[in-house]
Design a protein around this motif. Structure first.
Motif, PDB file in Angstrom:
ATOM      1  N   VAL A   1     -42.279 -39.878  45.632  1.00 31.80           N
ATOM      2  CA  VAL A   1     -42.103 -38.249  45.595  1.00 31.80           C
ATOM      3  C   VAL A   1     -40.755 -37.712  46.524  1.00 31.80           C
ATOM      4  O   VAL A   1     -40.705 -38.110  47.481  1.00 31.80           O
ATOM      5  CB  VAL A   1     -43.315 -37.739  46.197  1.00 31.80           C
ATOM      6  N   GLY A   2     -39.989 -37.282  45.677  1.00 29.14           N
ATOM      7  CA  GLY A   2     -38.932 -36.745  46.319  1.00 29.14           C
ATOM      8  C   GLY A   2     -37.787 -37.802  46.766  1.00 29.14           C
ATOM      9  O   GLY A   2     -37.067 -37.606  47.570  1.00 29.14           O
ATOM     10  N   GLU A   3     -37.992 -38.942  46.116  1.00 28.84           N
ATOM     11  CA  GLU A   3     -37.075 -40.009  46.600  1.00 28.84           C
ATOM     12  C   GLU A   3     -35.402 -39.760  46.615  1.00 28.84           C
ATOM     13  O   GLU A   3     -34.629 -40.308  47.545  1.00 28.84           O
ATOM     14  CB  GLU A   3     -37.458 -41.389  45.798  1.00 28.84           C
ATOM     15  N   HIS A   4     -35.073 -39.022  45.572  1.00 26.95           N
ATOM     16  CA  HIS A   4     -33.664 -38.719  45.286  1.00 26.95           C
ATOM     17  C   HIS A   4     -33.494 -37.167  45.481  1.00 26.95           C
ATOM     18  O   HIS A   4     -32.492 -36.624  44.951  1.00 26.95           O
ATOM     19  CB  HIS A   4     -33.534 -39.256  44.020  1.00 26.95           C
ATOM     20  N   THR A   5     -34.180 -36.577  46.469  1.00 22.54           N
ATOM     21  CA  THR A   5     -34.268 -35.009  46.499  1.00 22.54           C
ATOM     22  C   THR A   5     -32.690 -34.623  47.015  1.00 22.54           C
ATOM     23  O   THR A   5     -32.110 -33.731  46.294  1.00 22.54           O
ATOM     24  CB  THR A   5     -35.177 -34.410  47.493  1.00 22.54           C
ATOM     25  N   GLN A   6     -32.076 -35.213  48.018  1.00 23.63           N
ATOM     26  CA  GLN A   6     -30.842 -35.096  48.514  1.00 23.63           C
ATOM     27  C   GLN A   6     -29.660 -35.281  47.295  1.00 23.63           C
ATOM     28  O   GLN A   6     -28.808 -34.625  47.163  1.00 23.63           O
ATOM     29  CB  GLN A   6     -30.594 -35.990  49.642  1.00 23.63           C
ATOM     30  N   GLN A   7     -29.962 -36.512  46.719  1.00 24.79           N
ATOM     31  CA  GLN A   7     -28.840 -36.774  45.638  1.00 24.79           C
ATOM     32  C   GLN A   7     -28.969 -35.819  44.307  1.00 24.79           C
ATOM     33  O   GLN A   7     -27.803 -35.245  44.188  1.00 24.79           O
ATOM     34  CB  GLN A   7     -29.228 -38.214  45.063  1.00 24.79           C
ATOM     35  N   VAL A   8     -29.984 -35.393  44.111  1.00 25.00           N
ATOM     36  CA  VAL A   8     -30.138 -34.416  42.882  1.00 25.00           C
ATOM     37  C   VAL A   8     -29.618 -33.177  43.458  1.00 25.00           C
ATOM     38  O   VAL A   8     -28.887 -32.386  42.589  1.00 25.00           O
ATOM     39  CB  VAL A   8     -31.645 -34.399  42.475  1.00 25.00           C
ATOM     40  N   MET A   9     -30.243 -32.587  44.481  1.00 25.06           N
ATOM     41  CA  MET A   9     -29.520 -31.333  45.079  1.00 25.06           C
ATOM     42  C   MET A   9     -28.065 -31.084  45.160  1.00 25.06           C
ATOM     43  O   MET A   9     -27.491 -30.226  44.974  1.00 25.06           O
ATOM     44  CB  MET A   9     -30.526 -31.148  46.383  1.00 25.06           C
ATOM     45  N   SER A  10     -27.646 -32.334  45.785  1.00 24.49           N
ATOM     46  CA  SER A  10     -26.097 -32.166  46.073  1.00 24.49           C
ATOM     47  C   SER A  10     -25.194 -32.557  44.863  1.00 24.49           C
ATOM     48  O   SER A  10     -24.288 -31.863  44.519  1.00 24.49           O
ATOM     49  CB  SER A  10     -25.672 -32.901  47.464  1.00 24.49           C
ATOM     50  N   GLU A  11     -25.581 -33.605  44.355  1.00 21.94           N
ATOM     51  CA  GLU A  11     -24.604 -34.151  43.254  1.00 21.94           C
ATOM     52  C   GLU A  11     -24.780 -33.665  41.976  1.00 21.94           C
ATOM     53  O   GLU A  11     -23.982 -33.820  41.192  1.00 21.94           O
ATOM     54  CB  GLU A  11     -24.570 -35.885  43.405  1.00 21.94           C
ATOM     55  N   ILE A  12     -26.070 -33.527  41.637  1.00 22.95           N
ATOM     56  CA  ILE A  12     -26.306 -32.986  40.286  1.00 22.95           C
ATOM     57  C   ILE A  12     -26.501 -31.416  40.157  1.00 22.95           C
ATOM     58  O   ILE A  12     -25.810 -31.124  39.205  1.00 22.95           O
ATOM     59  CB  ILE A  12     -27.710 -33.533  39.825  1.00 22.95           C
ATOM     60  N   LEU A  13     -27.083 -31.042  41.173  1.00 19.83           N
ATOM     61  CA  LEU A  13     -27.426 -29.539  41.178  1.00 19.83           C
ATOM     62  C   LEU A  13     -26.253 -28.727  41.829  1.00 19.83           C
ATOM     63  O   LEU A  13     -26.150 -27.382  41.679  1.00 19.83           O
ATOM     64  CB  LEU A  13     -28.610 -29.043  41.655  1.00 19.83           C
ATOM     65  N   GLY A  14     -25.382 -29.293  42.671  1.00 17.81           N
ATOM     66  CA  GLY A  14     -24.320 -28.507  43.402  1.00 17.81           C
ATOM     67  C   GLY A  14     -24.611 -27.722  44.571  1.00 17.81           C
ATOM     68  O   GLY A  14     -23.742 -26.950  44.711  1.00 17.81           O
ATOM     69  N   PHE A  15     -25.826 -28.087  45.226  1.00 18.96           N
ATOM     70  CA  PHE A  15     -26.147 -27.197  46.212  1.00 18.96           C
ATOM     71  C   PHE A  15     -25.332 -27.772  47.511  1.00 18.96           C
ATOM     72  O   PHE A  15     -25.111 -28.991  47.457  1.00 18.96           O
ATOM     73  CB  PHE A  15     -27.797 -27.348  46.582  1.00 18.96           C
ATOM     74  N   THR A  16     -24.928 -26.759  48.334  1.00 19.70           N
ATOM     75  CA  THR A  16     -24.232 -27.349  49.550  1.00 19.70           C
ATOM     76  C   THR A  16     -25.282 -27.731  50.556  1.00 19.70           C
ATOM     77  O   THR A  16     -26.533 -27.581  50.389  1.00 19.70           O
ATOM     78  CB  THR A  16     -23.558 -26.171  50.220  1.00 19.70           C
ATOM     79  N   ASP A  17     -24.995 -28.652  51.626  1.00 24.69           N
ATOM     80  CA  ASP A  17     -25.779 -29.130  52.640  1.00 24.69           C
ATOM     81  C   ASP A  17     -26.239 -27.879  53.481  1.00 24.69           C
ATOM     82  O   ASP A  17     -27.601 -27.817  53.555  1.00 24.69           O
ATOM     83  CB  ASP A  17     -24.940 -30.044  53.607  1.00 24.69           C
ATOM     84  N   GLU A  18     -25.943 -27.000  53.662  1.00 25.43           N
ATOM     85  CA  GLU A  18     -26.281 -25.539  54.375  1.00 25.43           C
ATOM     86  C   GLU A  18     -27.575 -25.077  53.538  1.00 25.43           C
ATOM     87  O   GLU A  18     -28.686 -24.540  53.877  1.00 25.43           O
ATOM     88  CB  GLU A  18     -25.229 -24.587  54.624  1.00 25.43           C
ATOM     89  N   GLU A  19     -27.030 -24.929  52.075  1.00 31.24           N
ATOM     90  CA  GLU A  19     -28.093 -24.398  51.324  1.00 31.24           C
ATOM     91  C   GLU A  19     -29.335 -25.182  51.133  1.00 31.24           C
ATOM     92  O   GLU A  19     -30.541 -24.723  51.133  1.00 31.24           O
ATOM     93  CB  GLU A  19     -27.582 -24.217  49.774  1.00 31.24           C
TER      94      GLU A  19
END
Length: 810
Positions: free
Chosen positions: A781-799
């Protein structure tokens, strides 16, 4: 509107075991030409038969096809087929490997004639396996794929599904893979050879059973201990209802599957209490917590047994229609076991206009509803050679077929990538039917983001077996197996801020897959109206039990209920006992193949037009197609089939026999006189049987005695070697040593985030130019959340930090 595969020409040379492949492509709009020998294909004589002697099997599976006669055993016929292949996009065949190659019509030969041809071989074990050339039947395929050993009453031999349809699990996977191969051809311009194994397809229909194989275990009460249990129990002394009698038939019920089971049990008992049918001392009990109370001792097994007994007595007083109305209204996990007659009168199917009339005959309707390219049935199954003009005036192919030992035509200068390289998929599904769809896309190279939340864990995470680990929710092998090659995004849909992530995920995706109860996706922010507004070119597929519309759209249920409502349970088991449902969530493993075929066709259409669309797939409607000839039979003659046991219209003998060892069984089916002669050469005592059909009981007695003291594996090998369809009913502990699965390299080692390297199931189909192999086990569950959010969906670290603080990310 034209079909999604409009303009695609398919040559169908299959035997009856793979008729579903071409039929499904025809449903999706392809021009499917049945290429038949002078006497016609074997489907034309396959039961059930109409009153006039014609085949209802052919009426169902030949629907929408064209027919030409071409004798490929002659040089003239071979030249005709080459000329026809030069005009085709797909060729489907299910002969023994080498049969067409010996006639100059193998994959390499026809690639020289038409480099863009997708050549599809659908065989029992796949090419390059020890039994590649062995004839098999639905019964022996069920044994070889491990399904047979999981079915039947514990005090008798195992029984197959009561109508022979096992082979279609492989034929439908081939149809899906063909549609997807056409998507790759849209990009590369090249065809390839698809080699599909029916045995492997059956293994992928076993829910969690191959996970037991990975752990070197047999499923409880289905190995040496098979005879130890006569009826499942919740706890000792408390029976677990599965298929139970009602006033006018049988119903299937699930009372012990997580939160849904608990709520369903409470709803059932409330109904019993309303009508004064429950023991007075049990009326105040909180039946939603009955399992918890059994566990902590606050409810005694004797009391629970009394409550279950009162429930079952109450159910016997209600009709299937009464029970179904209440089950839909109150979300009970109960469903009637429909016969063909009840299917024909099902109000949900009627409300969805499922049944369609073609030339005066009523057929099972579209297996899926594609909004932009709907399935339309253009004409009935053709007469033999009805479209012979399609063979006239063909231009002979320019290329000369190479000899069999020559390599195929050289590939393009640029190497071909994975079949779905670059495809983006939002997997918003759960349990089995949805995740299996996205799993195939991921293993074919798509980037698949699986969305899950710890707030409501996927029920599949709790299904055993679990590898020893500190966190059971992380160590379930079935969950890891059915979600191969995906990225895991942890997202709590119920948090308002999660909608920002959902919107961006939907905008990113080419494909959106969900299988929640109708209305749930819209409520959570990813209904099709929202998807289309954000991303009009996306293809969205919704898969649920009863479809998105109709009075029973929101009926809650699992695979058992699907098997009941689709007609499988009423056909399966012994005639002198209650029905016995197919093993596991059977319709959950039929419907994903239809879904993948529809998705592949929709993506092919999108490539040509840029148009996205919505696909509404009812798991029950899709699965009914496997039993379509039975429904035709009812409409034509009024015959209502019930439990078949081991009886067969196609084979005699047709049996499952005890062999040496503890609870070991071998399946055997003789369909032709040649096979009967081969069987008699191995078992000479059978020569005393004058008529294998009329004296089938005598033949069974001789075979039972012959098998009794023999090693079943050796006996089956001896019979196959002589030309008799036979196979041991494999258990999980047999799978990894099975010679055909070993040669196929079916099991593959993958790494898992919690349990490390283990073996998992491999693909059903081998793609010659774009191999499809899983690259990792399913995510935590959520194993790649950081990768998906930043690299795939383009969210910034702050977001990402801000969203995480709201609880939206897990």
């Amino acid at each position: 509107m034209s079909g999604a595969l409009e303009g695609i020409r398919v040559l169908d040379l299959s035997t009856r075991l793979a008729e579903a492949t071409g039929k499904t492509l025809a449903d999706l709009g392809a021009e499917v030409i049945k290429v038949e020998p002078p006497g016609g294909c074997d489907a034309r004589t396959t039961p059930p038969l109409a009153v006039d002697g014609s085949s209802l099997f052919w009426a169902a599976w030949g629907l929408g096809k064209y027919s030409v006669v071409c004798d490929i055993d002659t040089p003239a016929g071979q030249e005709q087929l080459r000329a026809l292949a030069a005009t085709a996009d797909v060729l489907v065949e299910s002969f023994a490997p080498g049969h067409l190659g010996d006639r100059g019509l193998g994959p390499d030969h026809l690639a020289a004639v038409n480099p863009g041809l997708v050549y599809v071989s659908v065989t029992p074990f796949g090419w390059d396996t020890p039994d590649a050339s062995v004839t098999m039947t639905d019964l022996t395929l069920s044994a070889a794929g491990g399904l047979l050993a999981m079915q039947g009453e514990h005090d008798r031999v195992p029984t197959p599904v009561g109508y022979p349809e096992t082979s279609f699990l492989g034929a439908m996977q081939a149809a899906a893979d063909t549609a997807m191969a056409l998507c790759e051809r849209d990009r590369s311009g090249r065809g390839q050879h698809l080699d599909s194994s029916m045995q492997a397809a059956v293994l992928w229909s076993l829910m969690s059973i191959t996970s037991y194989a990975a752990l070197g275990m047999d499923f409880p009460n289905r190995g040496d201990d098979r005879a130890d249990r006569s009826h499942p129990e919740v706890v000792p002394g408390v029976p677990m209802p599965v298929i139970e009698p009602c006033a006018d038939g049988f119903v299937g019920m699930t009372l012990v599957v997580g939160e849904q089971g608990n709520r369903g049990m409470k709803a059932l008992m409330n109904w019993v209490i309303e009508e004064g049918a429950l023991d007075d001392d049990l009326e105040d009990l909180d039946w939603e917590k009955w399992l918890e109370m059994l566990g902590d001792g606050s409810l005694r097994p004797a009391e629970a047994a009394t409550g279950v007994g009162d429930l079952l007595a109450f159910v016997k007083t209600k009709t299937q229609a009464e029970i179904q109305r209440r089950a839909v209204a109150d979300k009970m996990l109960v469903a009637p076991c429909y016969t063909a007659a009840r299917l024909a009168d099902d109000p949900q199917l009627a409300a969805r206009d499922f049944w369609v009339e073609v030339d005066g005959e009523v057929h099972a309707g579209p297996f899926a509803r594609l909004s932009a390219t709907p399935i339309v049935y253009r004409h009935p199954a053709p007469a033999l050679g009805q479209h012979q003009d399609l063979l006239e005036n063909l231009t002979p192919p320019v290329a000369t077929p190479p000899p069999p030992d020559d390599p195929p035509l050289a590939g393009p200068a640029v190497p071909r990538t994975a079949l779905f390289e670059g495809l983006k998929v939002a997997d918003l599904s759960w349990i089995a039917a949805g995740p299996l769809i996205a799993k195939d896309l991921a293993n074919l190279g798509a980037t698949v983001v699986r969305v899950e939340t710890e707030a409501r864990l996927d029920t599949l995470r709790w299904i055993p077996p679990h590898v020893p680990h500190s966190s059971p929710m992380s160590a379930g092998h079935p969950m890891a197996n059915m979600n191969q090659s995906k990225l895991g995004l942890g997202l709590n849909f119920t948090i308002p801020e999660a909608k920002t992530v959902i919107d961006r995920l939907v905008t990113w995706a080419d494909v959106v897959v969900e299988n929640y109860t109708p209305g749930t996706a819209a409520r959570l922010g990813f209904g099709y109206e929202r998807v289309r507004a954000l991303n009009p070119s996306a293809v969205m597929l919704s898969s649920c039990m009863r479809g998105q519309t109709g009075p029973e759209a929101r009926h809650t249920g699992f695979g058992l209920h699907g098997a009941c409502l689709a007609g499988f349970a009423a056909l399966t088991g012994w005639p002198d006992r209650a029905p016995h449902a197919p093993w596991g969530a059977y319709t959950d493993f039929i419907s994903p193949r239809y879904a993948l075929a529809a998705l592949g066709a929709a993506l092919h259409h999108r490539h040509r037009t840029g148009q996205g669309q919505y696909i509404d797939l009812s798991q029950i409607e899709a699965s009914i197609h496997f039993l379509a000839p039975v429904v035709l039979e009812y409409r034509e003659s009024g015959r209502v089939r019930t439990q078949a046991g081991l009886s067969s219209e196609r084979a005699a003998p047709h049996g499952v026999y005890r062999t040496a060892g503890v609870e070991r069984f071998c399946a055997l089916a003789v369909e032709t006189d040649e096979q009967w002669e081969a069987l008699c050469s191995v078992v000479p005592e059978l020569e005393r049987v004058d008529d294998r059909w009329a004296d089938s009981a005598a033949a069974d007695g001789i075979l039972a005695a012959w098998f009794a003291d023999r090693d079943g594996f050796e006996a089956a090998r001896q019979l196959r070697g002589a030309g008799v369809p036979a196979y041991m009913a494999l258990r999980p502990t047999d799978f990894t040593a099975d010679p055909n699965l070993v040669a196929r390299e079916f099991f593959i080692e993958l790494d898992h985030g919690a349990i490390g390297p283990m073996i998992f199931d491999g693909p059903v189909t081998a793609f010659s130019a774009t191999p499809a192999r899983p690259w990792r086990a399913g995510p935590l569950v959520g194993e790649h959340t950081q990768q998906v959010m930043s690299e795939i969906l383009g969210f910034t670290d702050e977001e990402i930090t801000t969203l995480a603080a709201t609880g939206a990310l897990t």
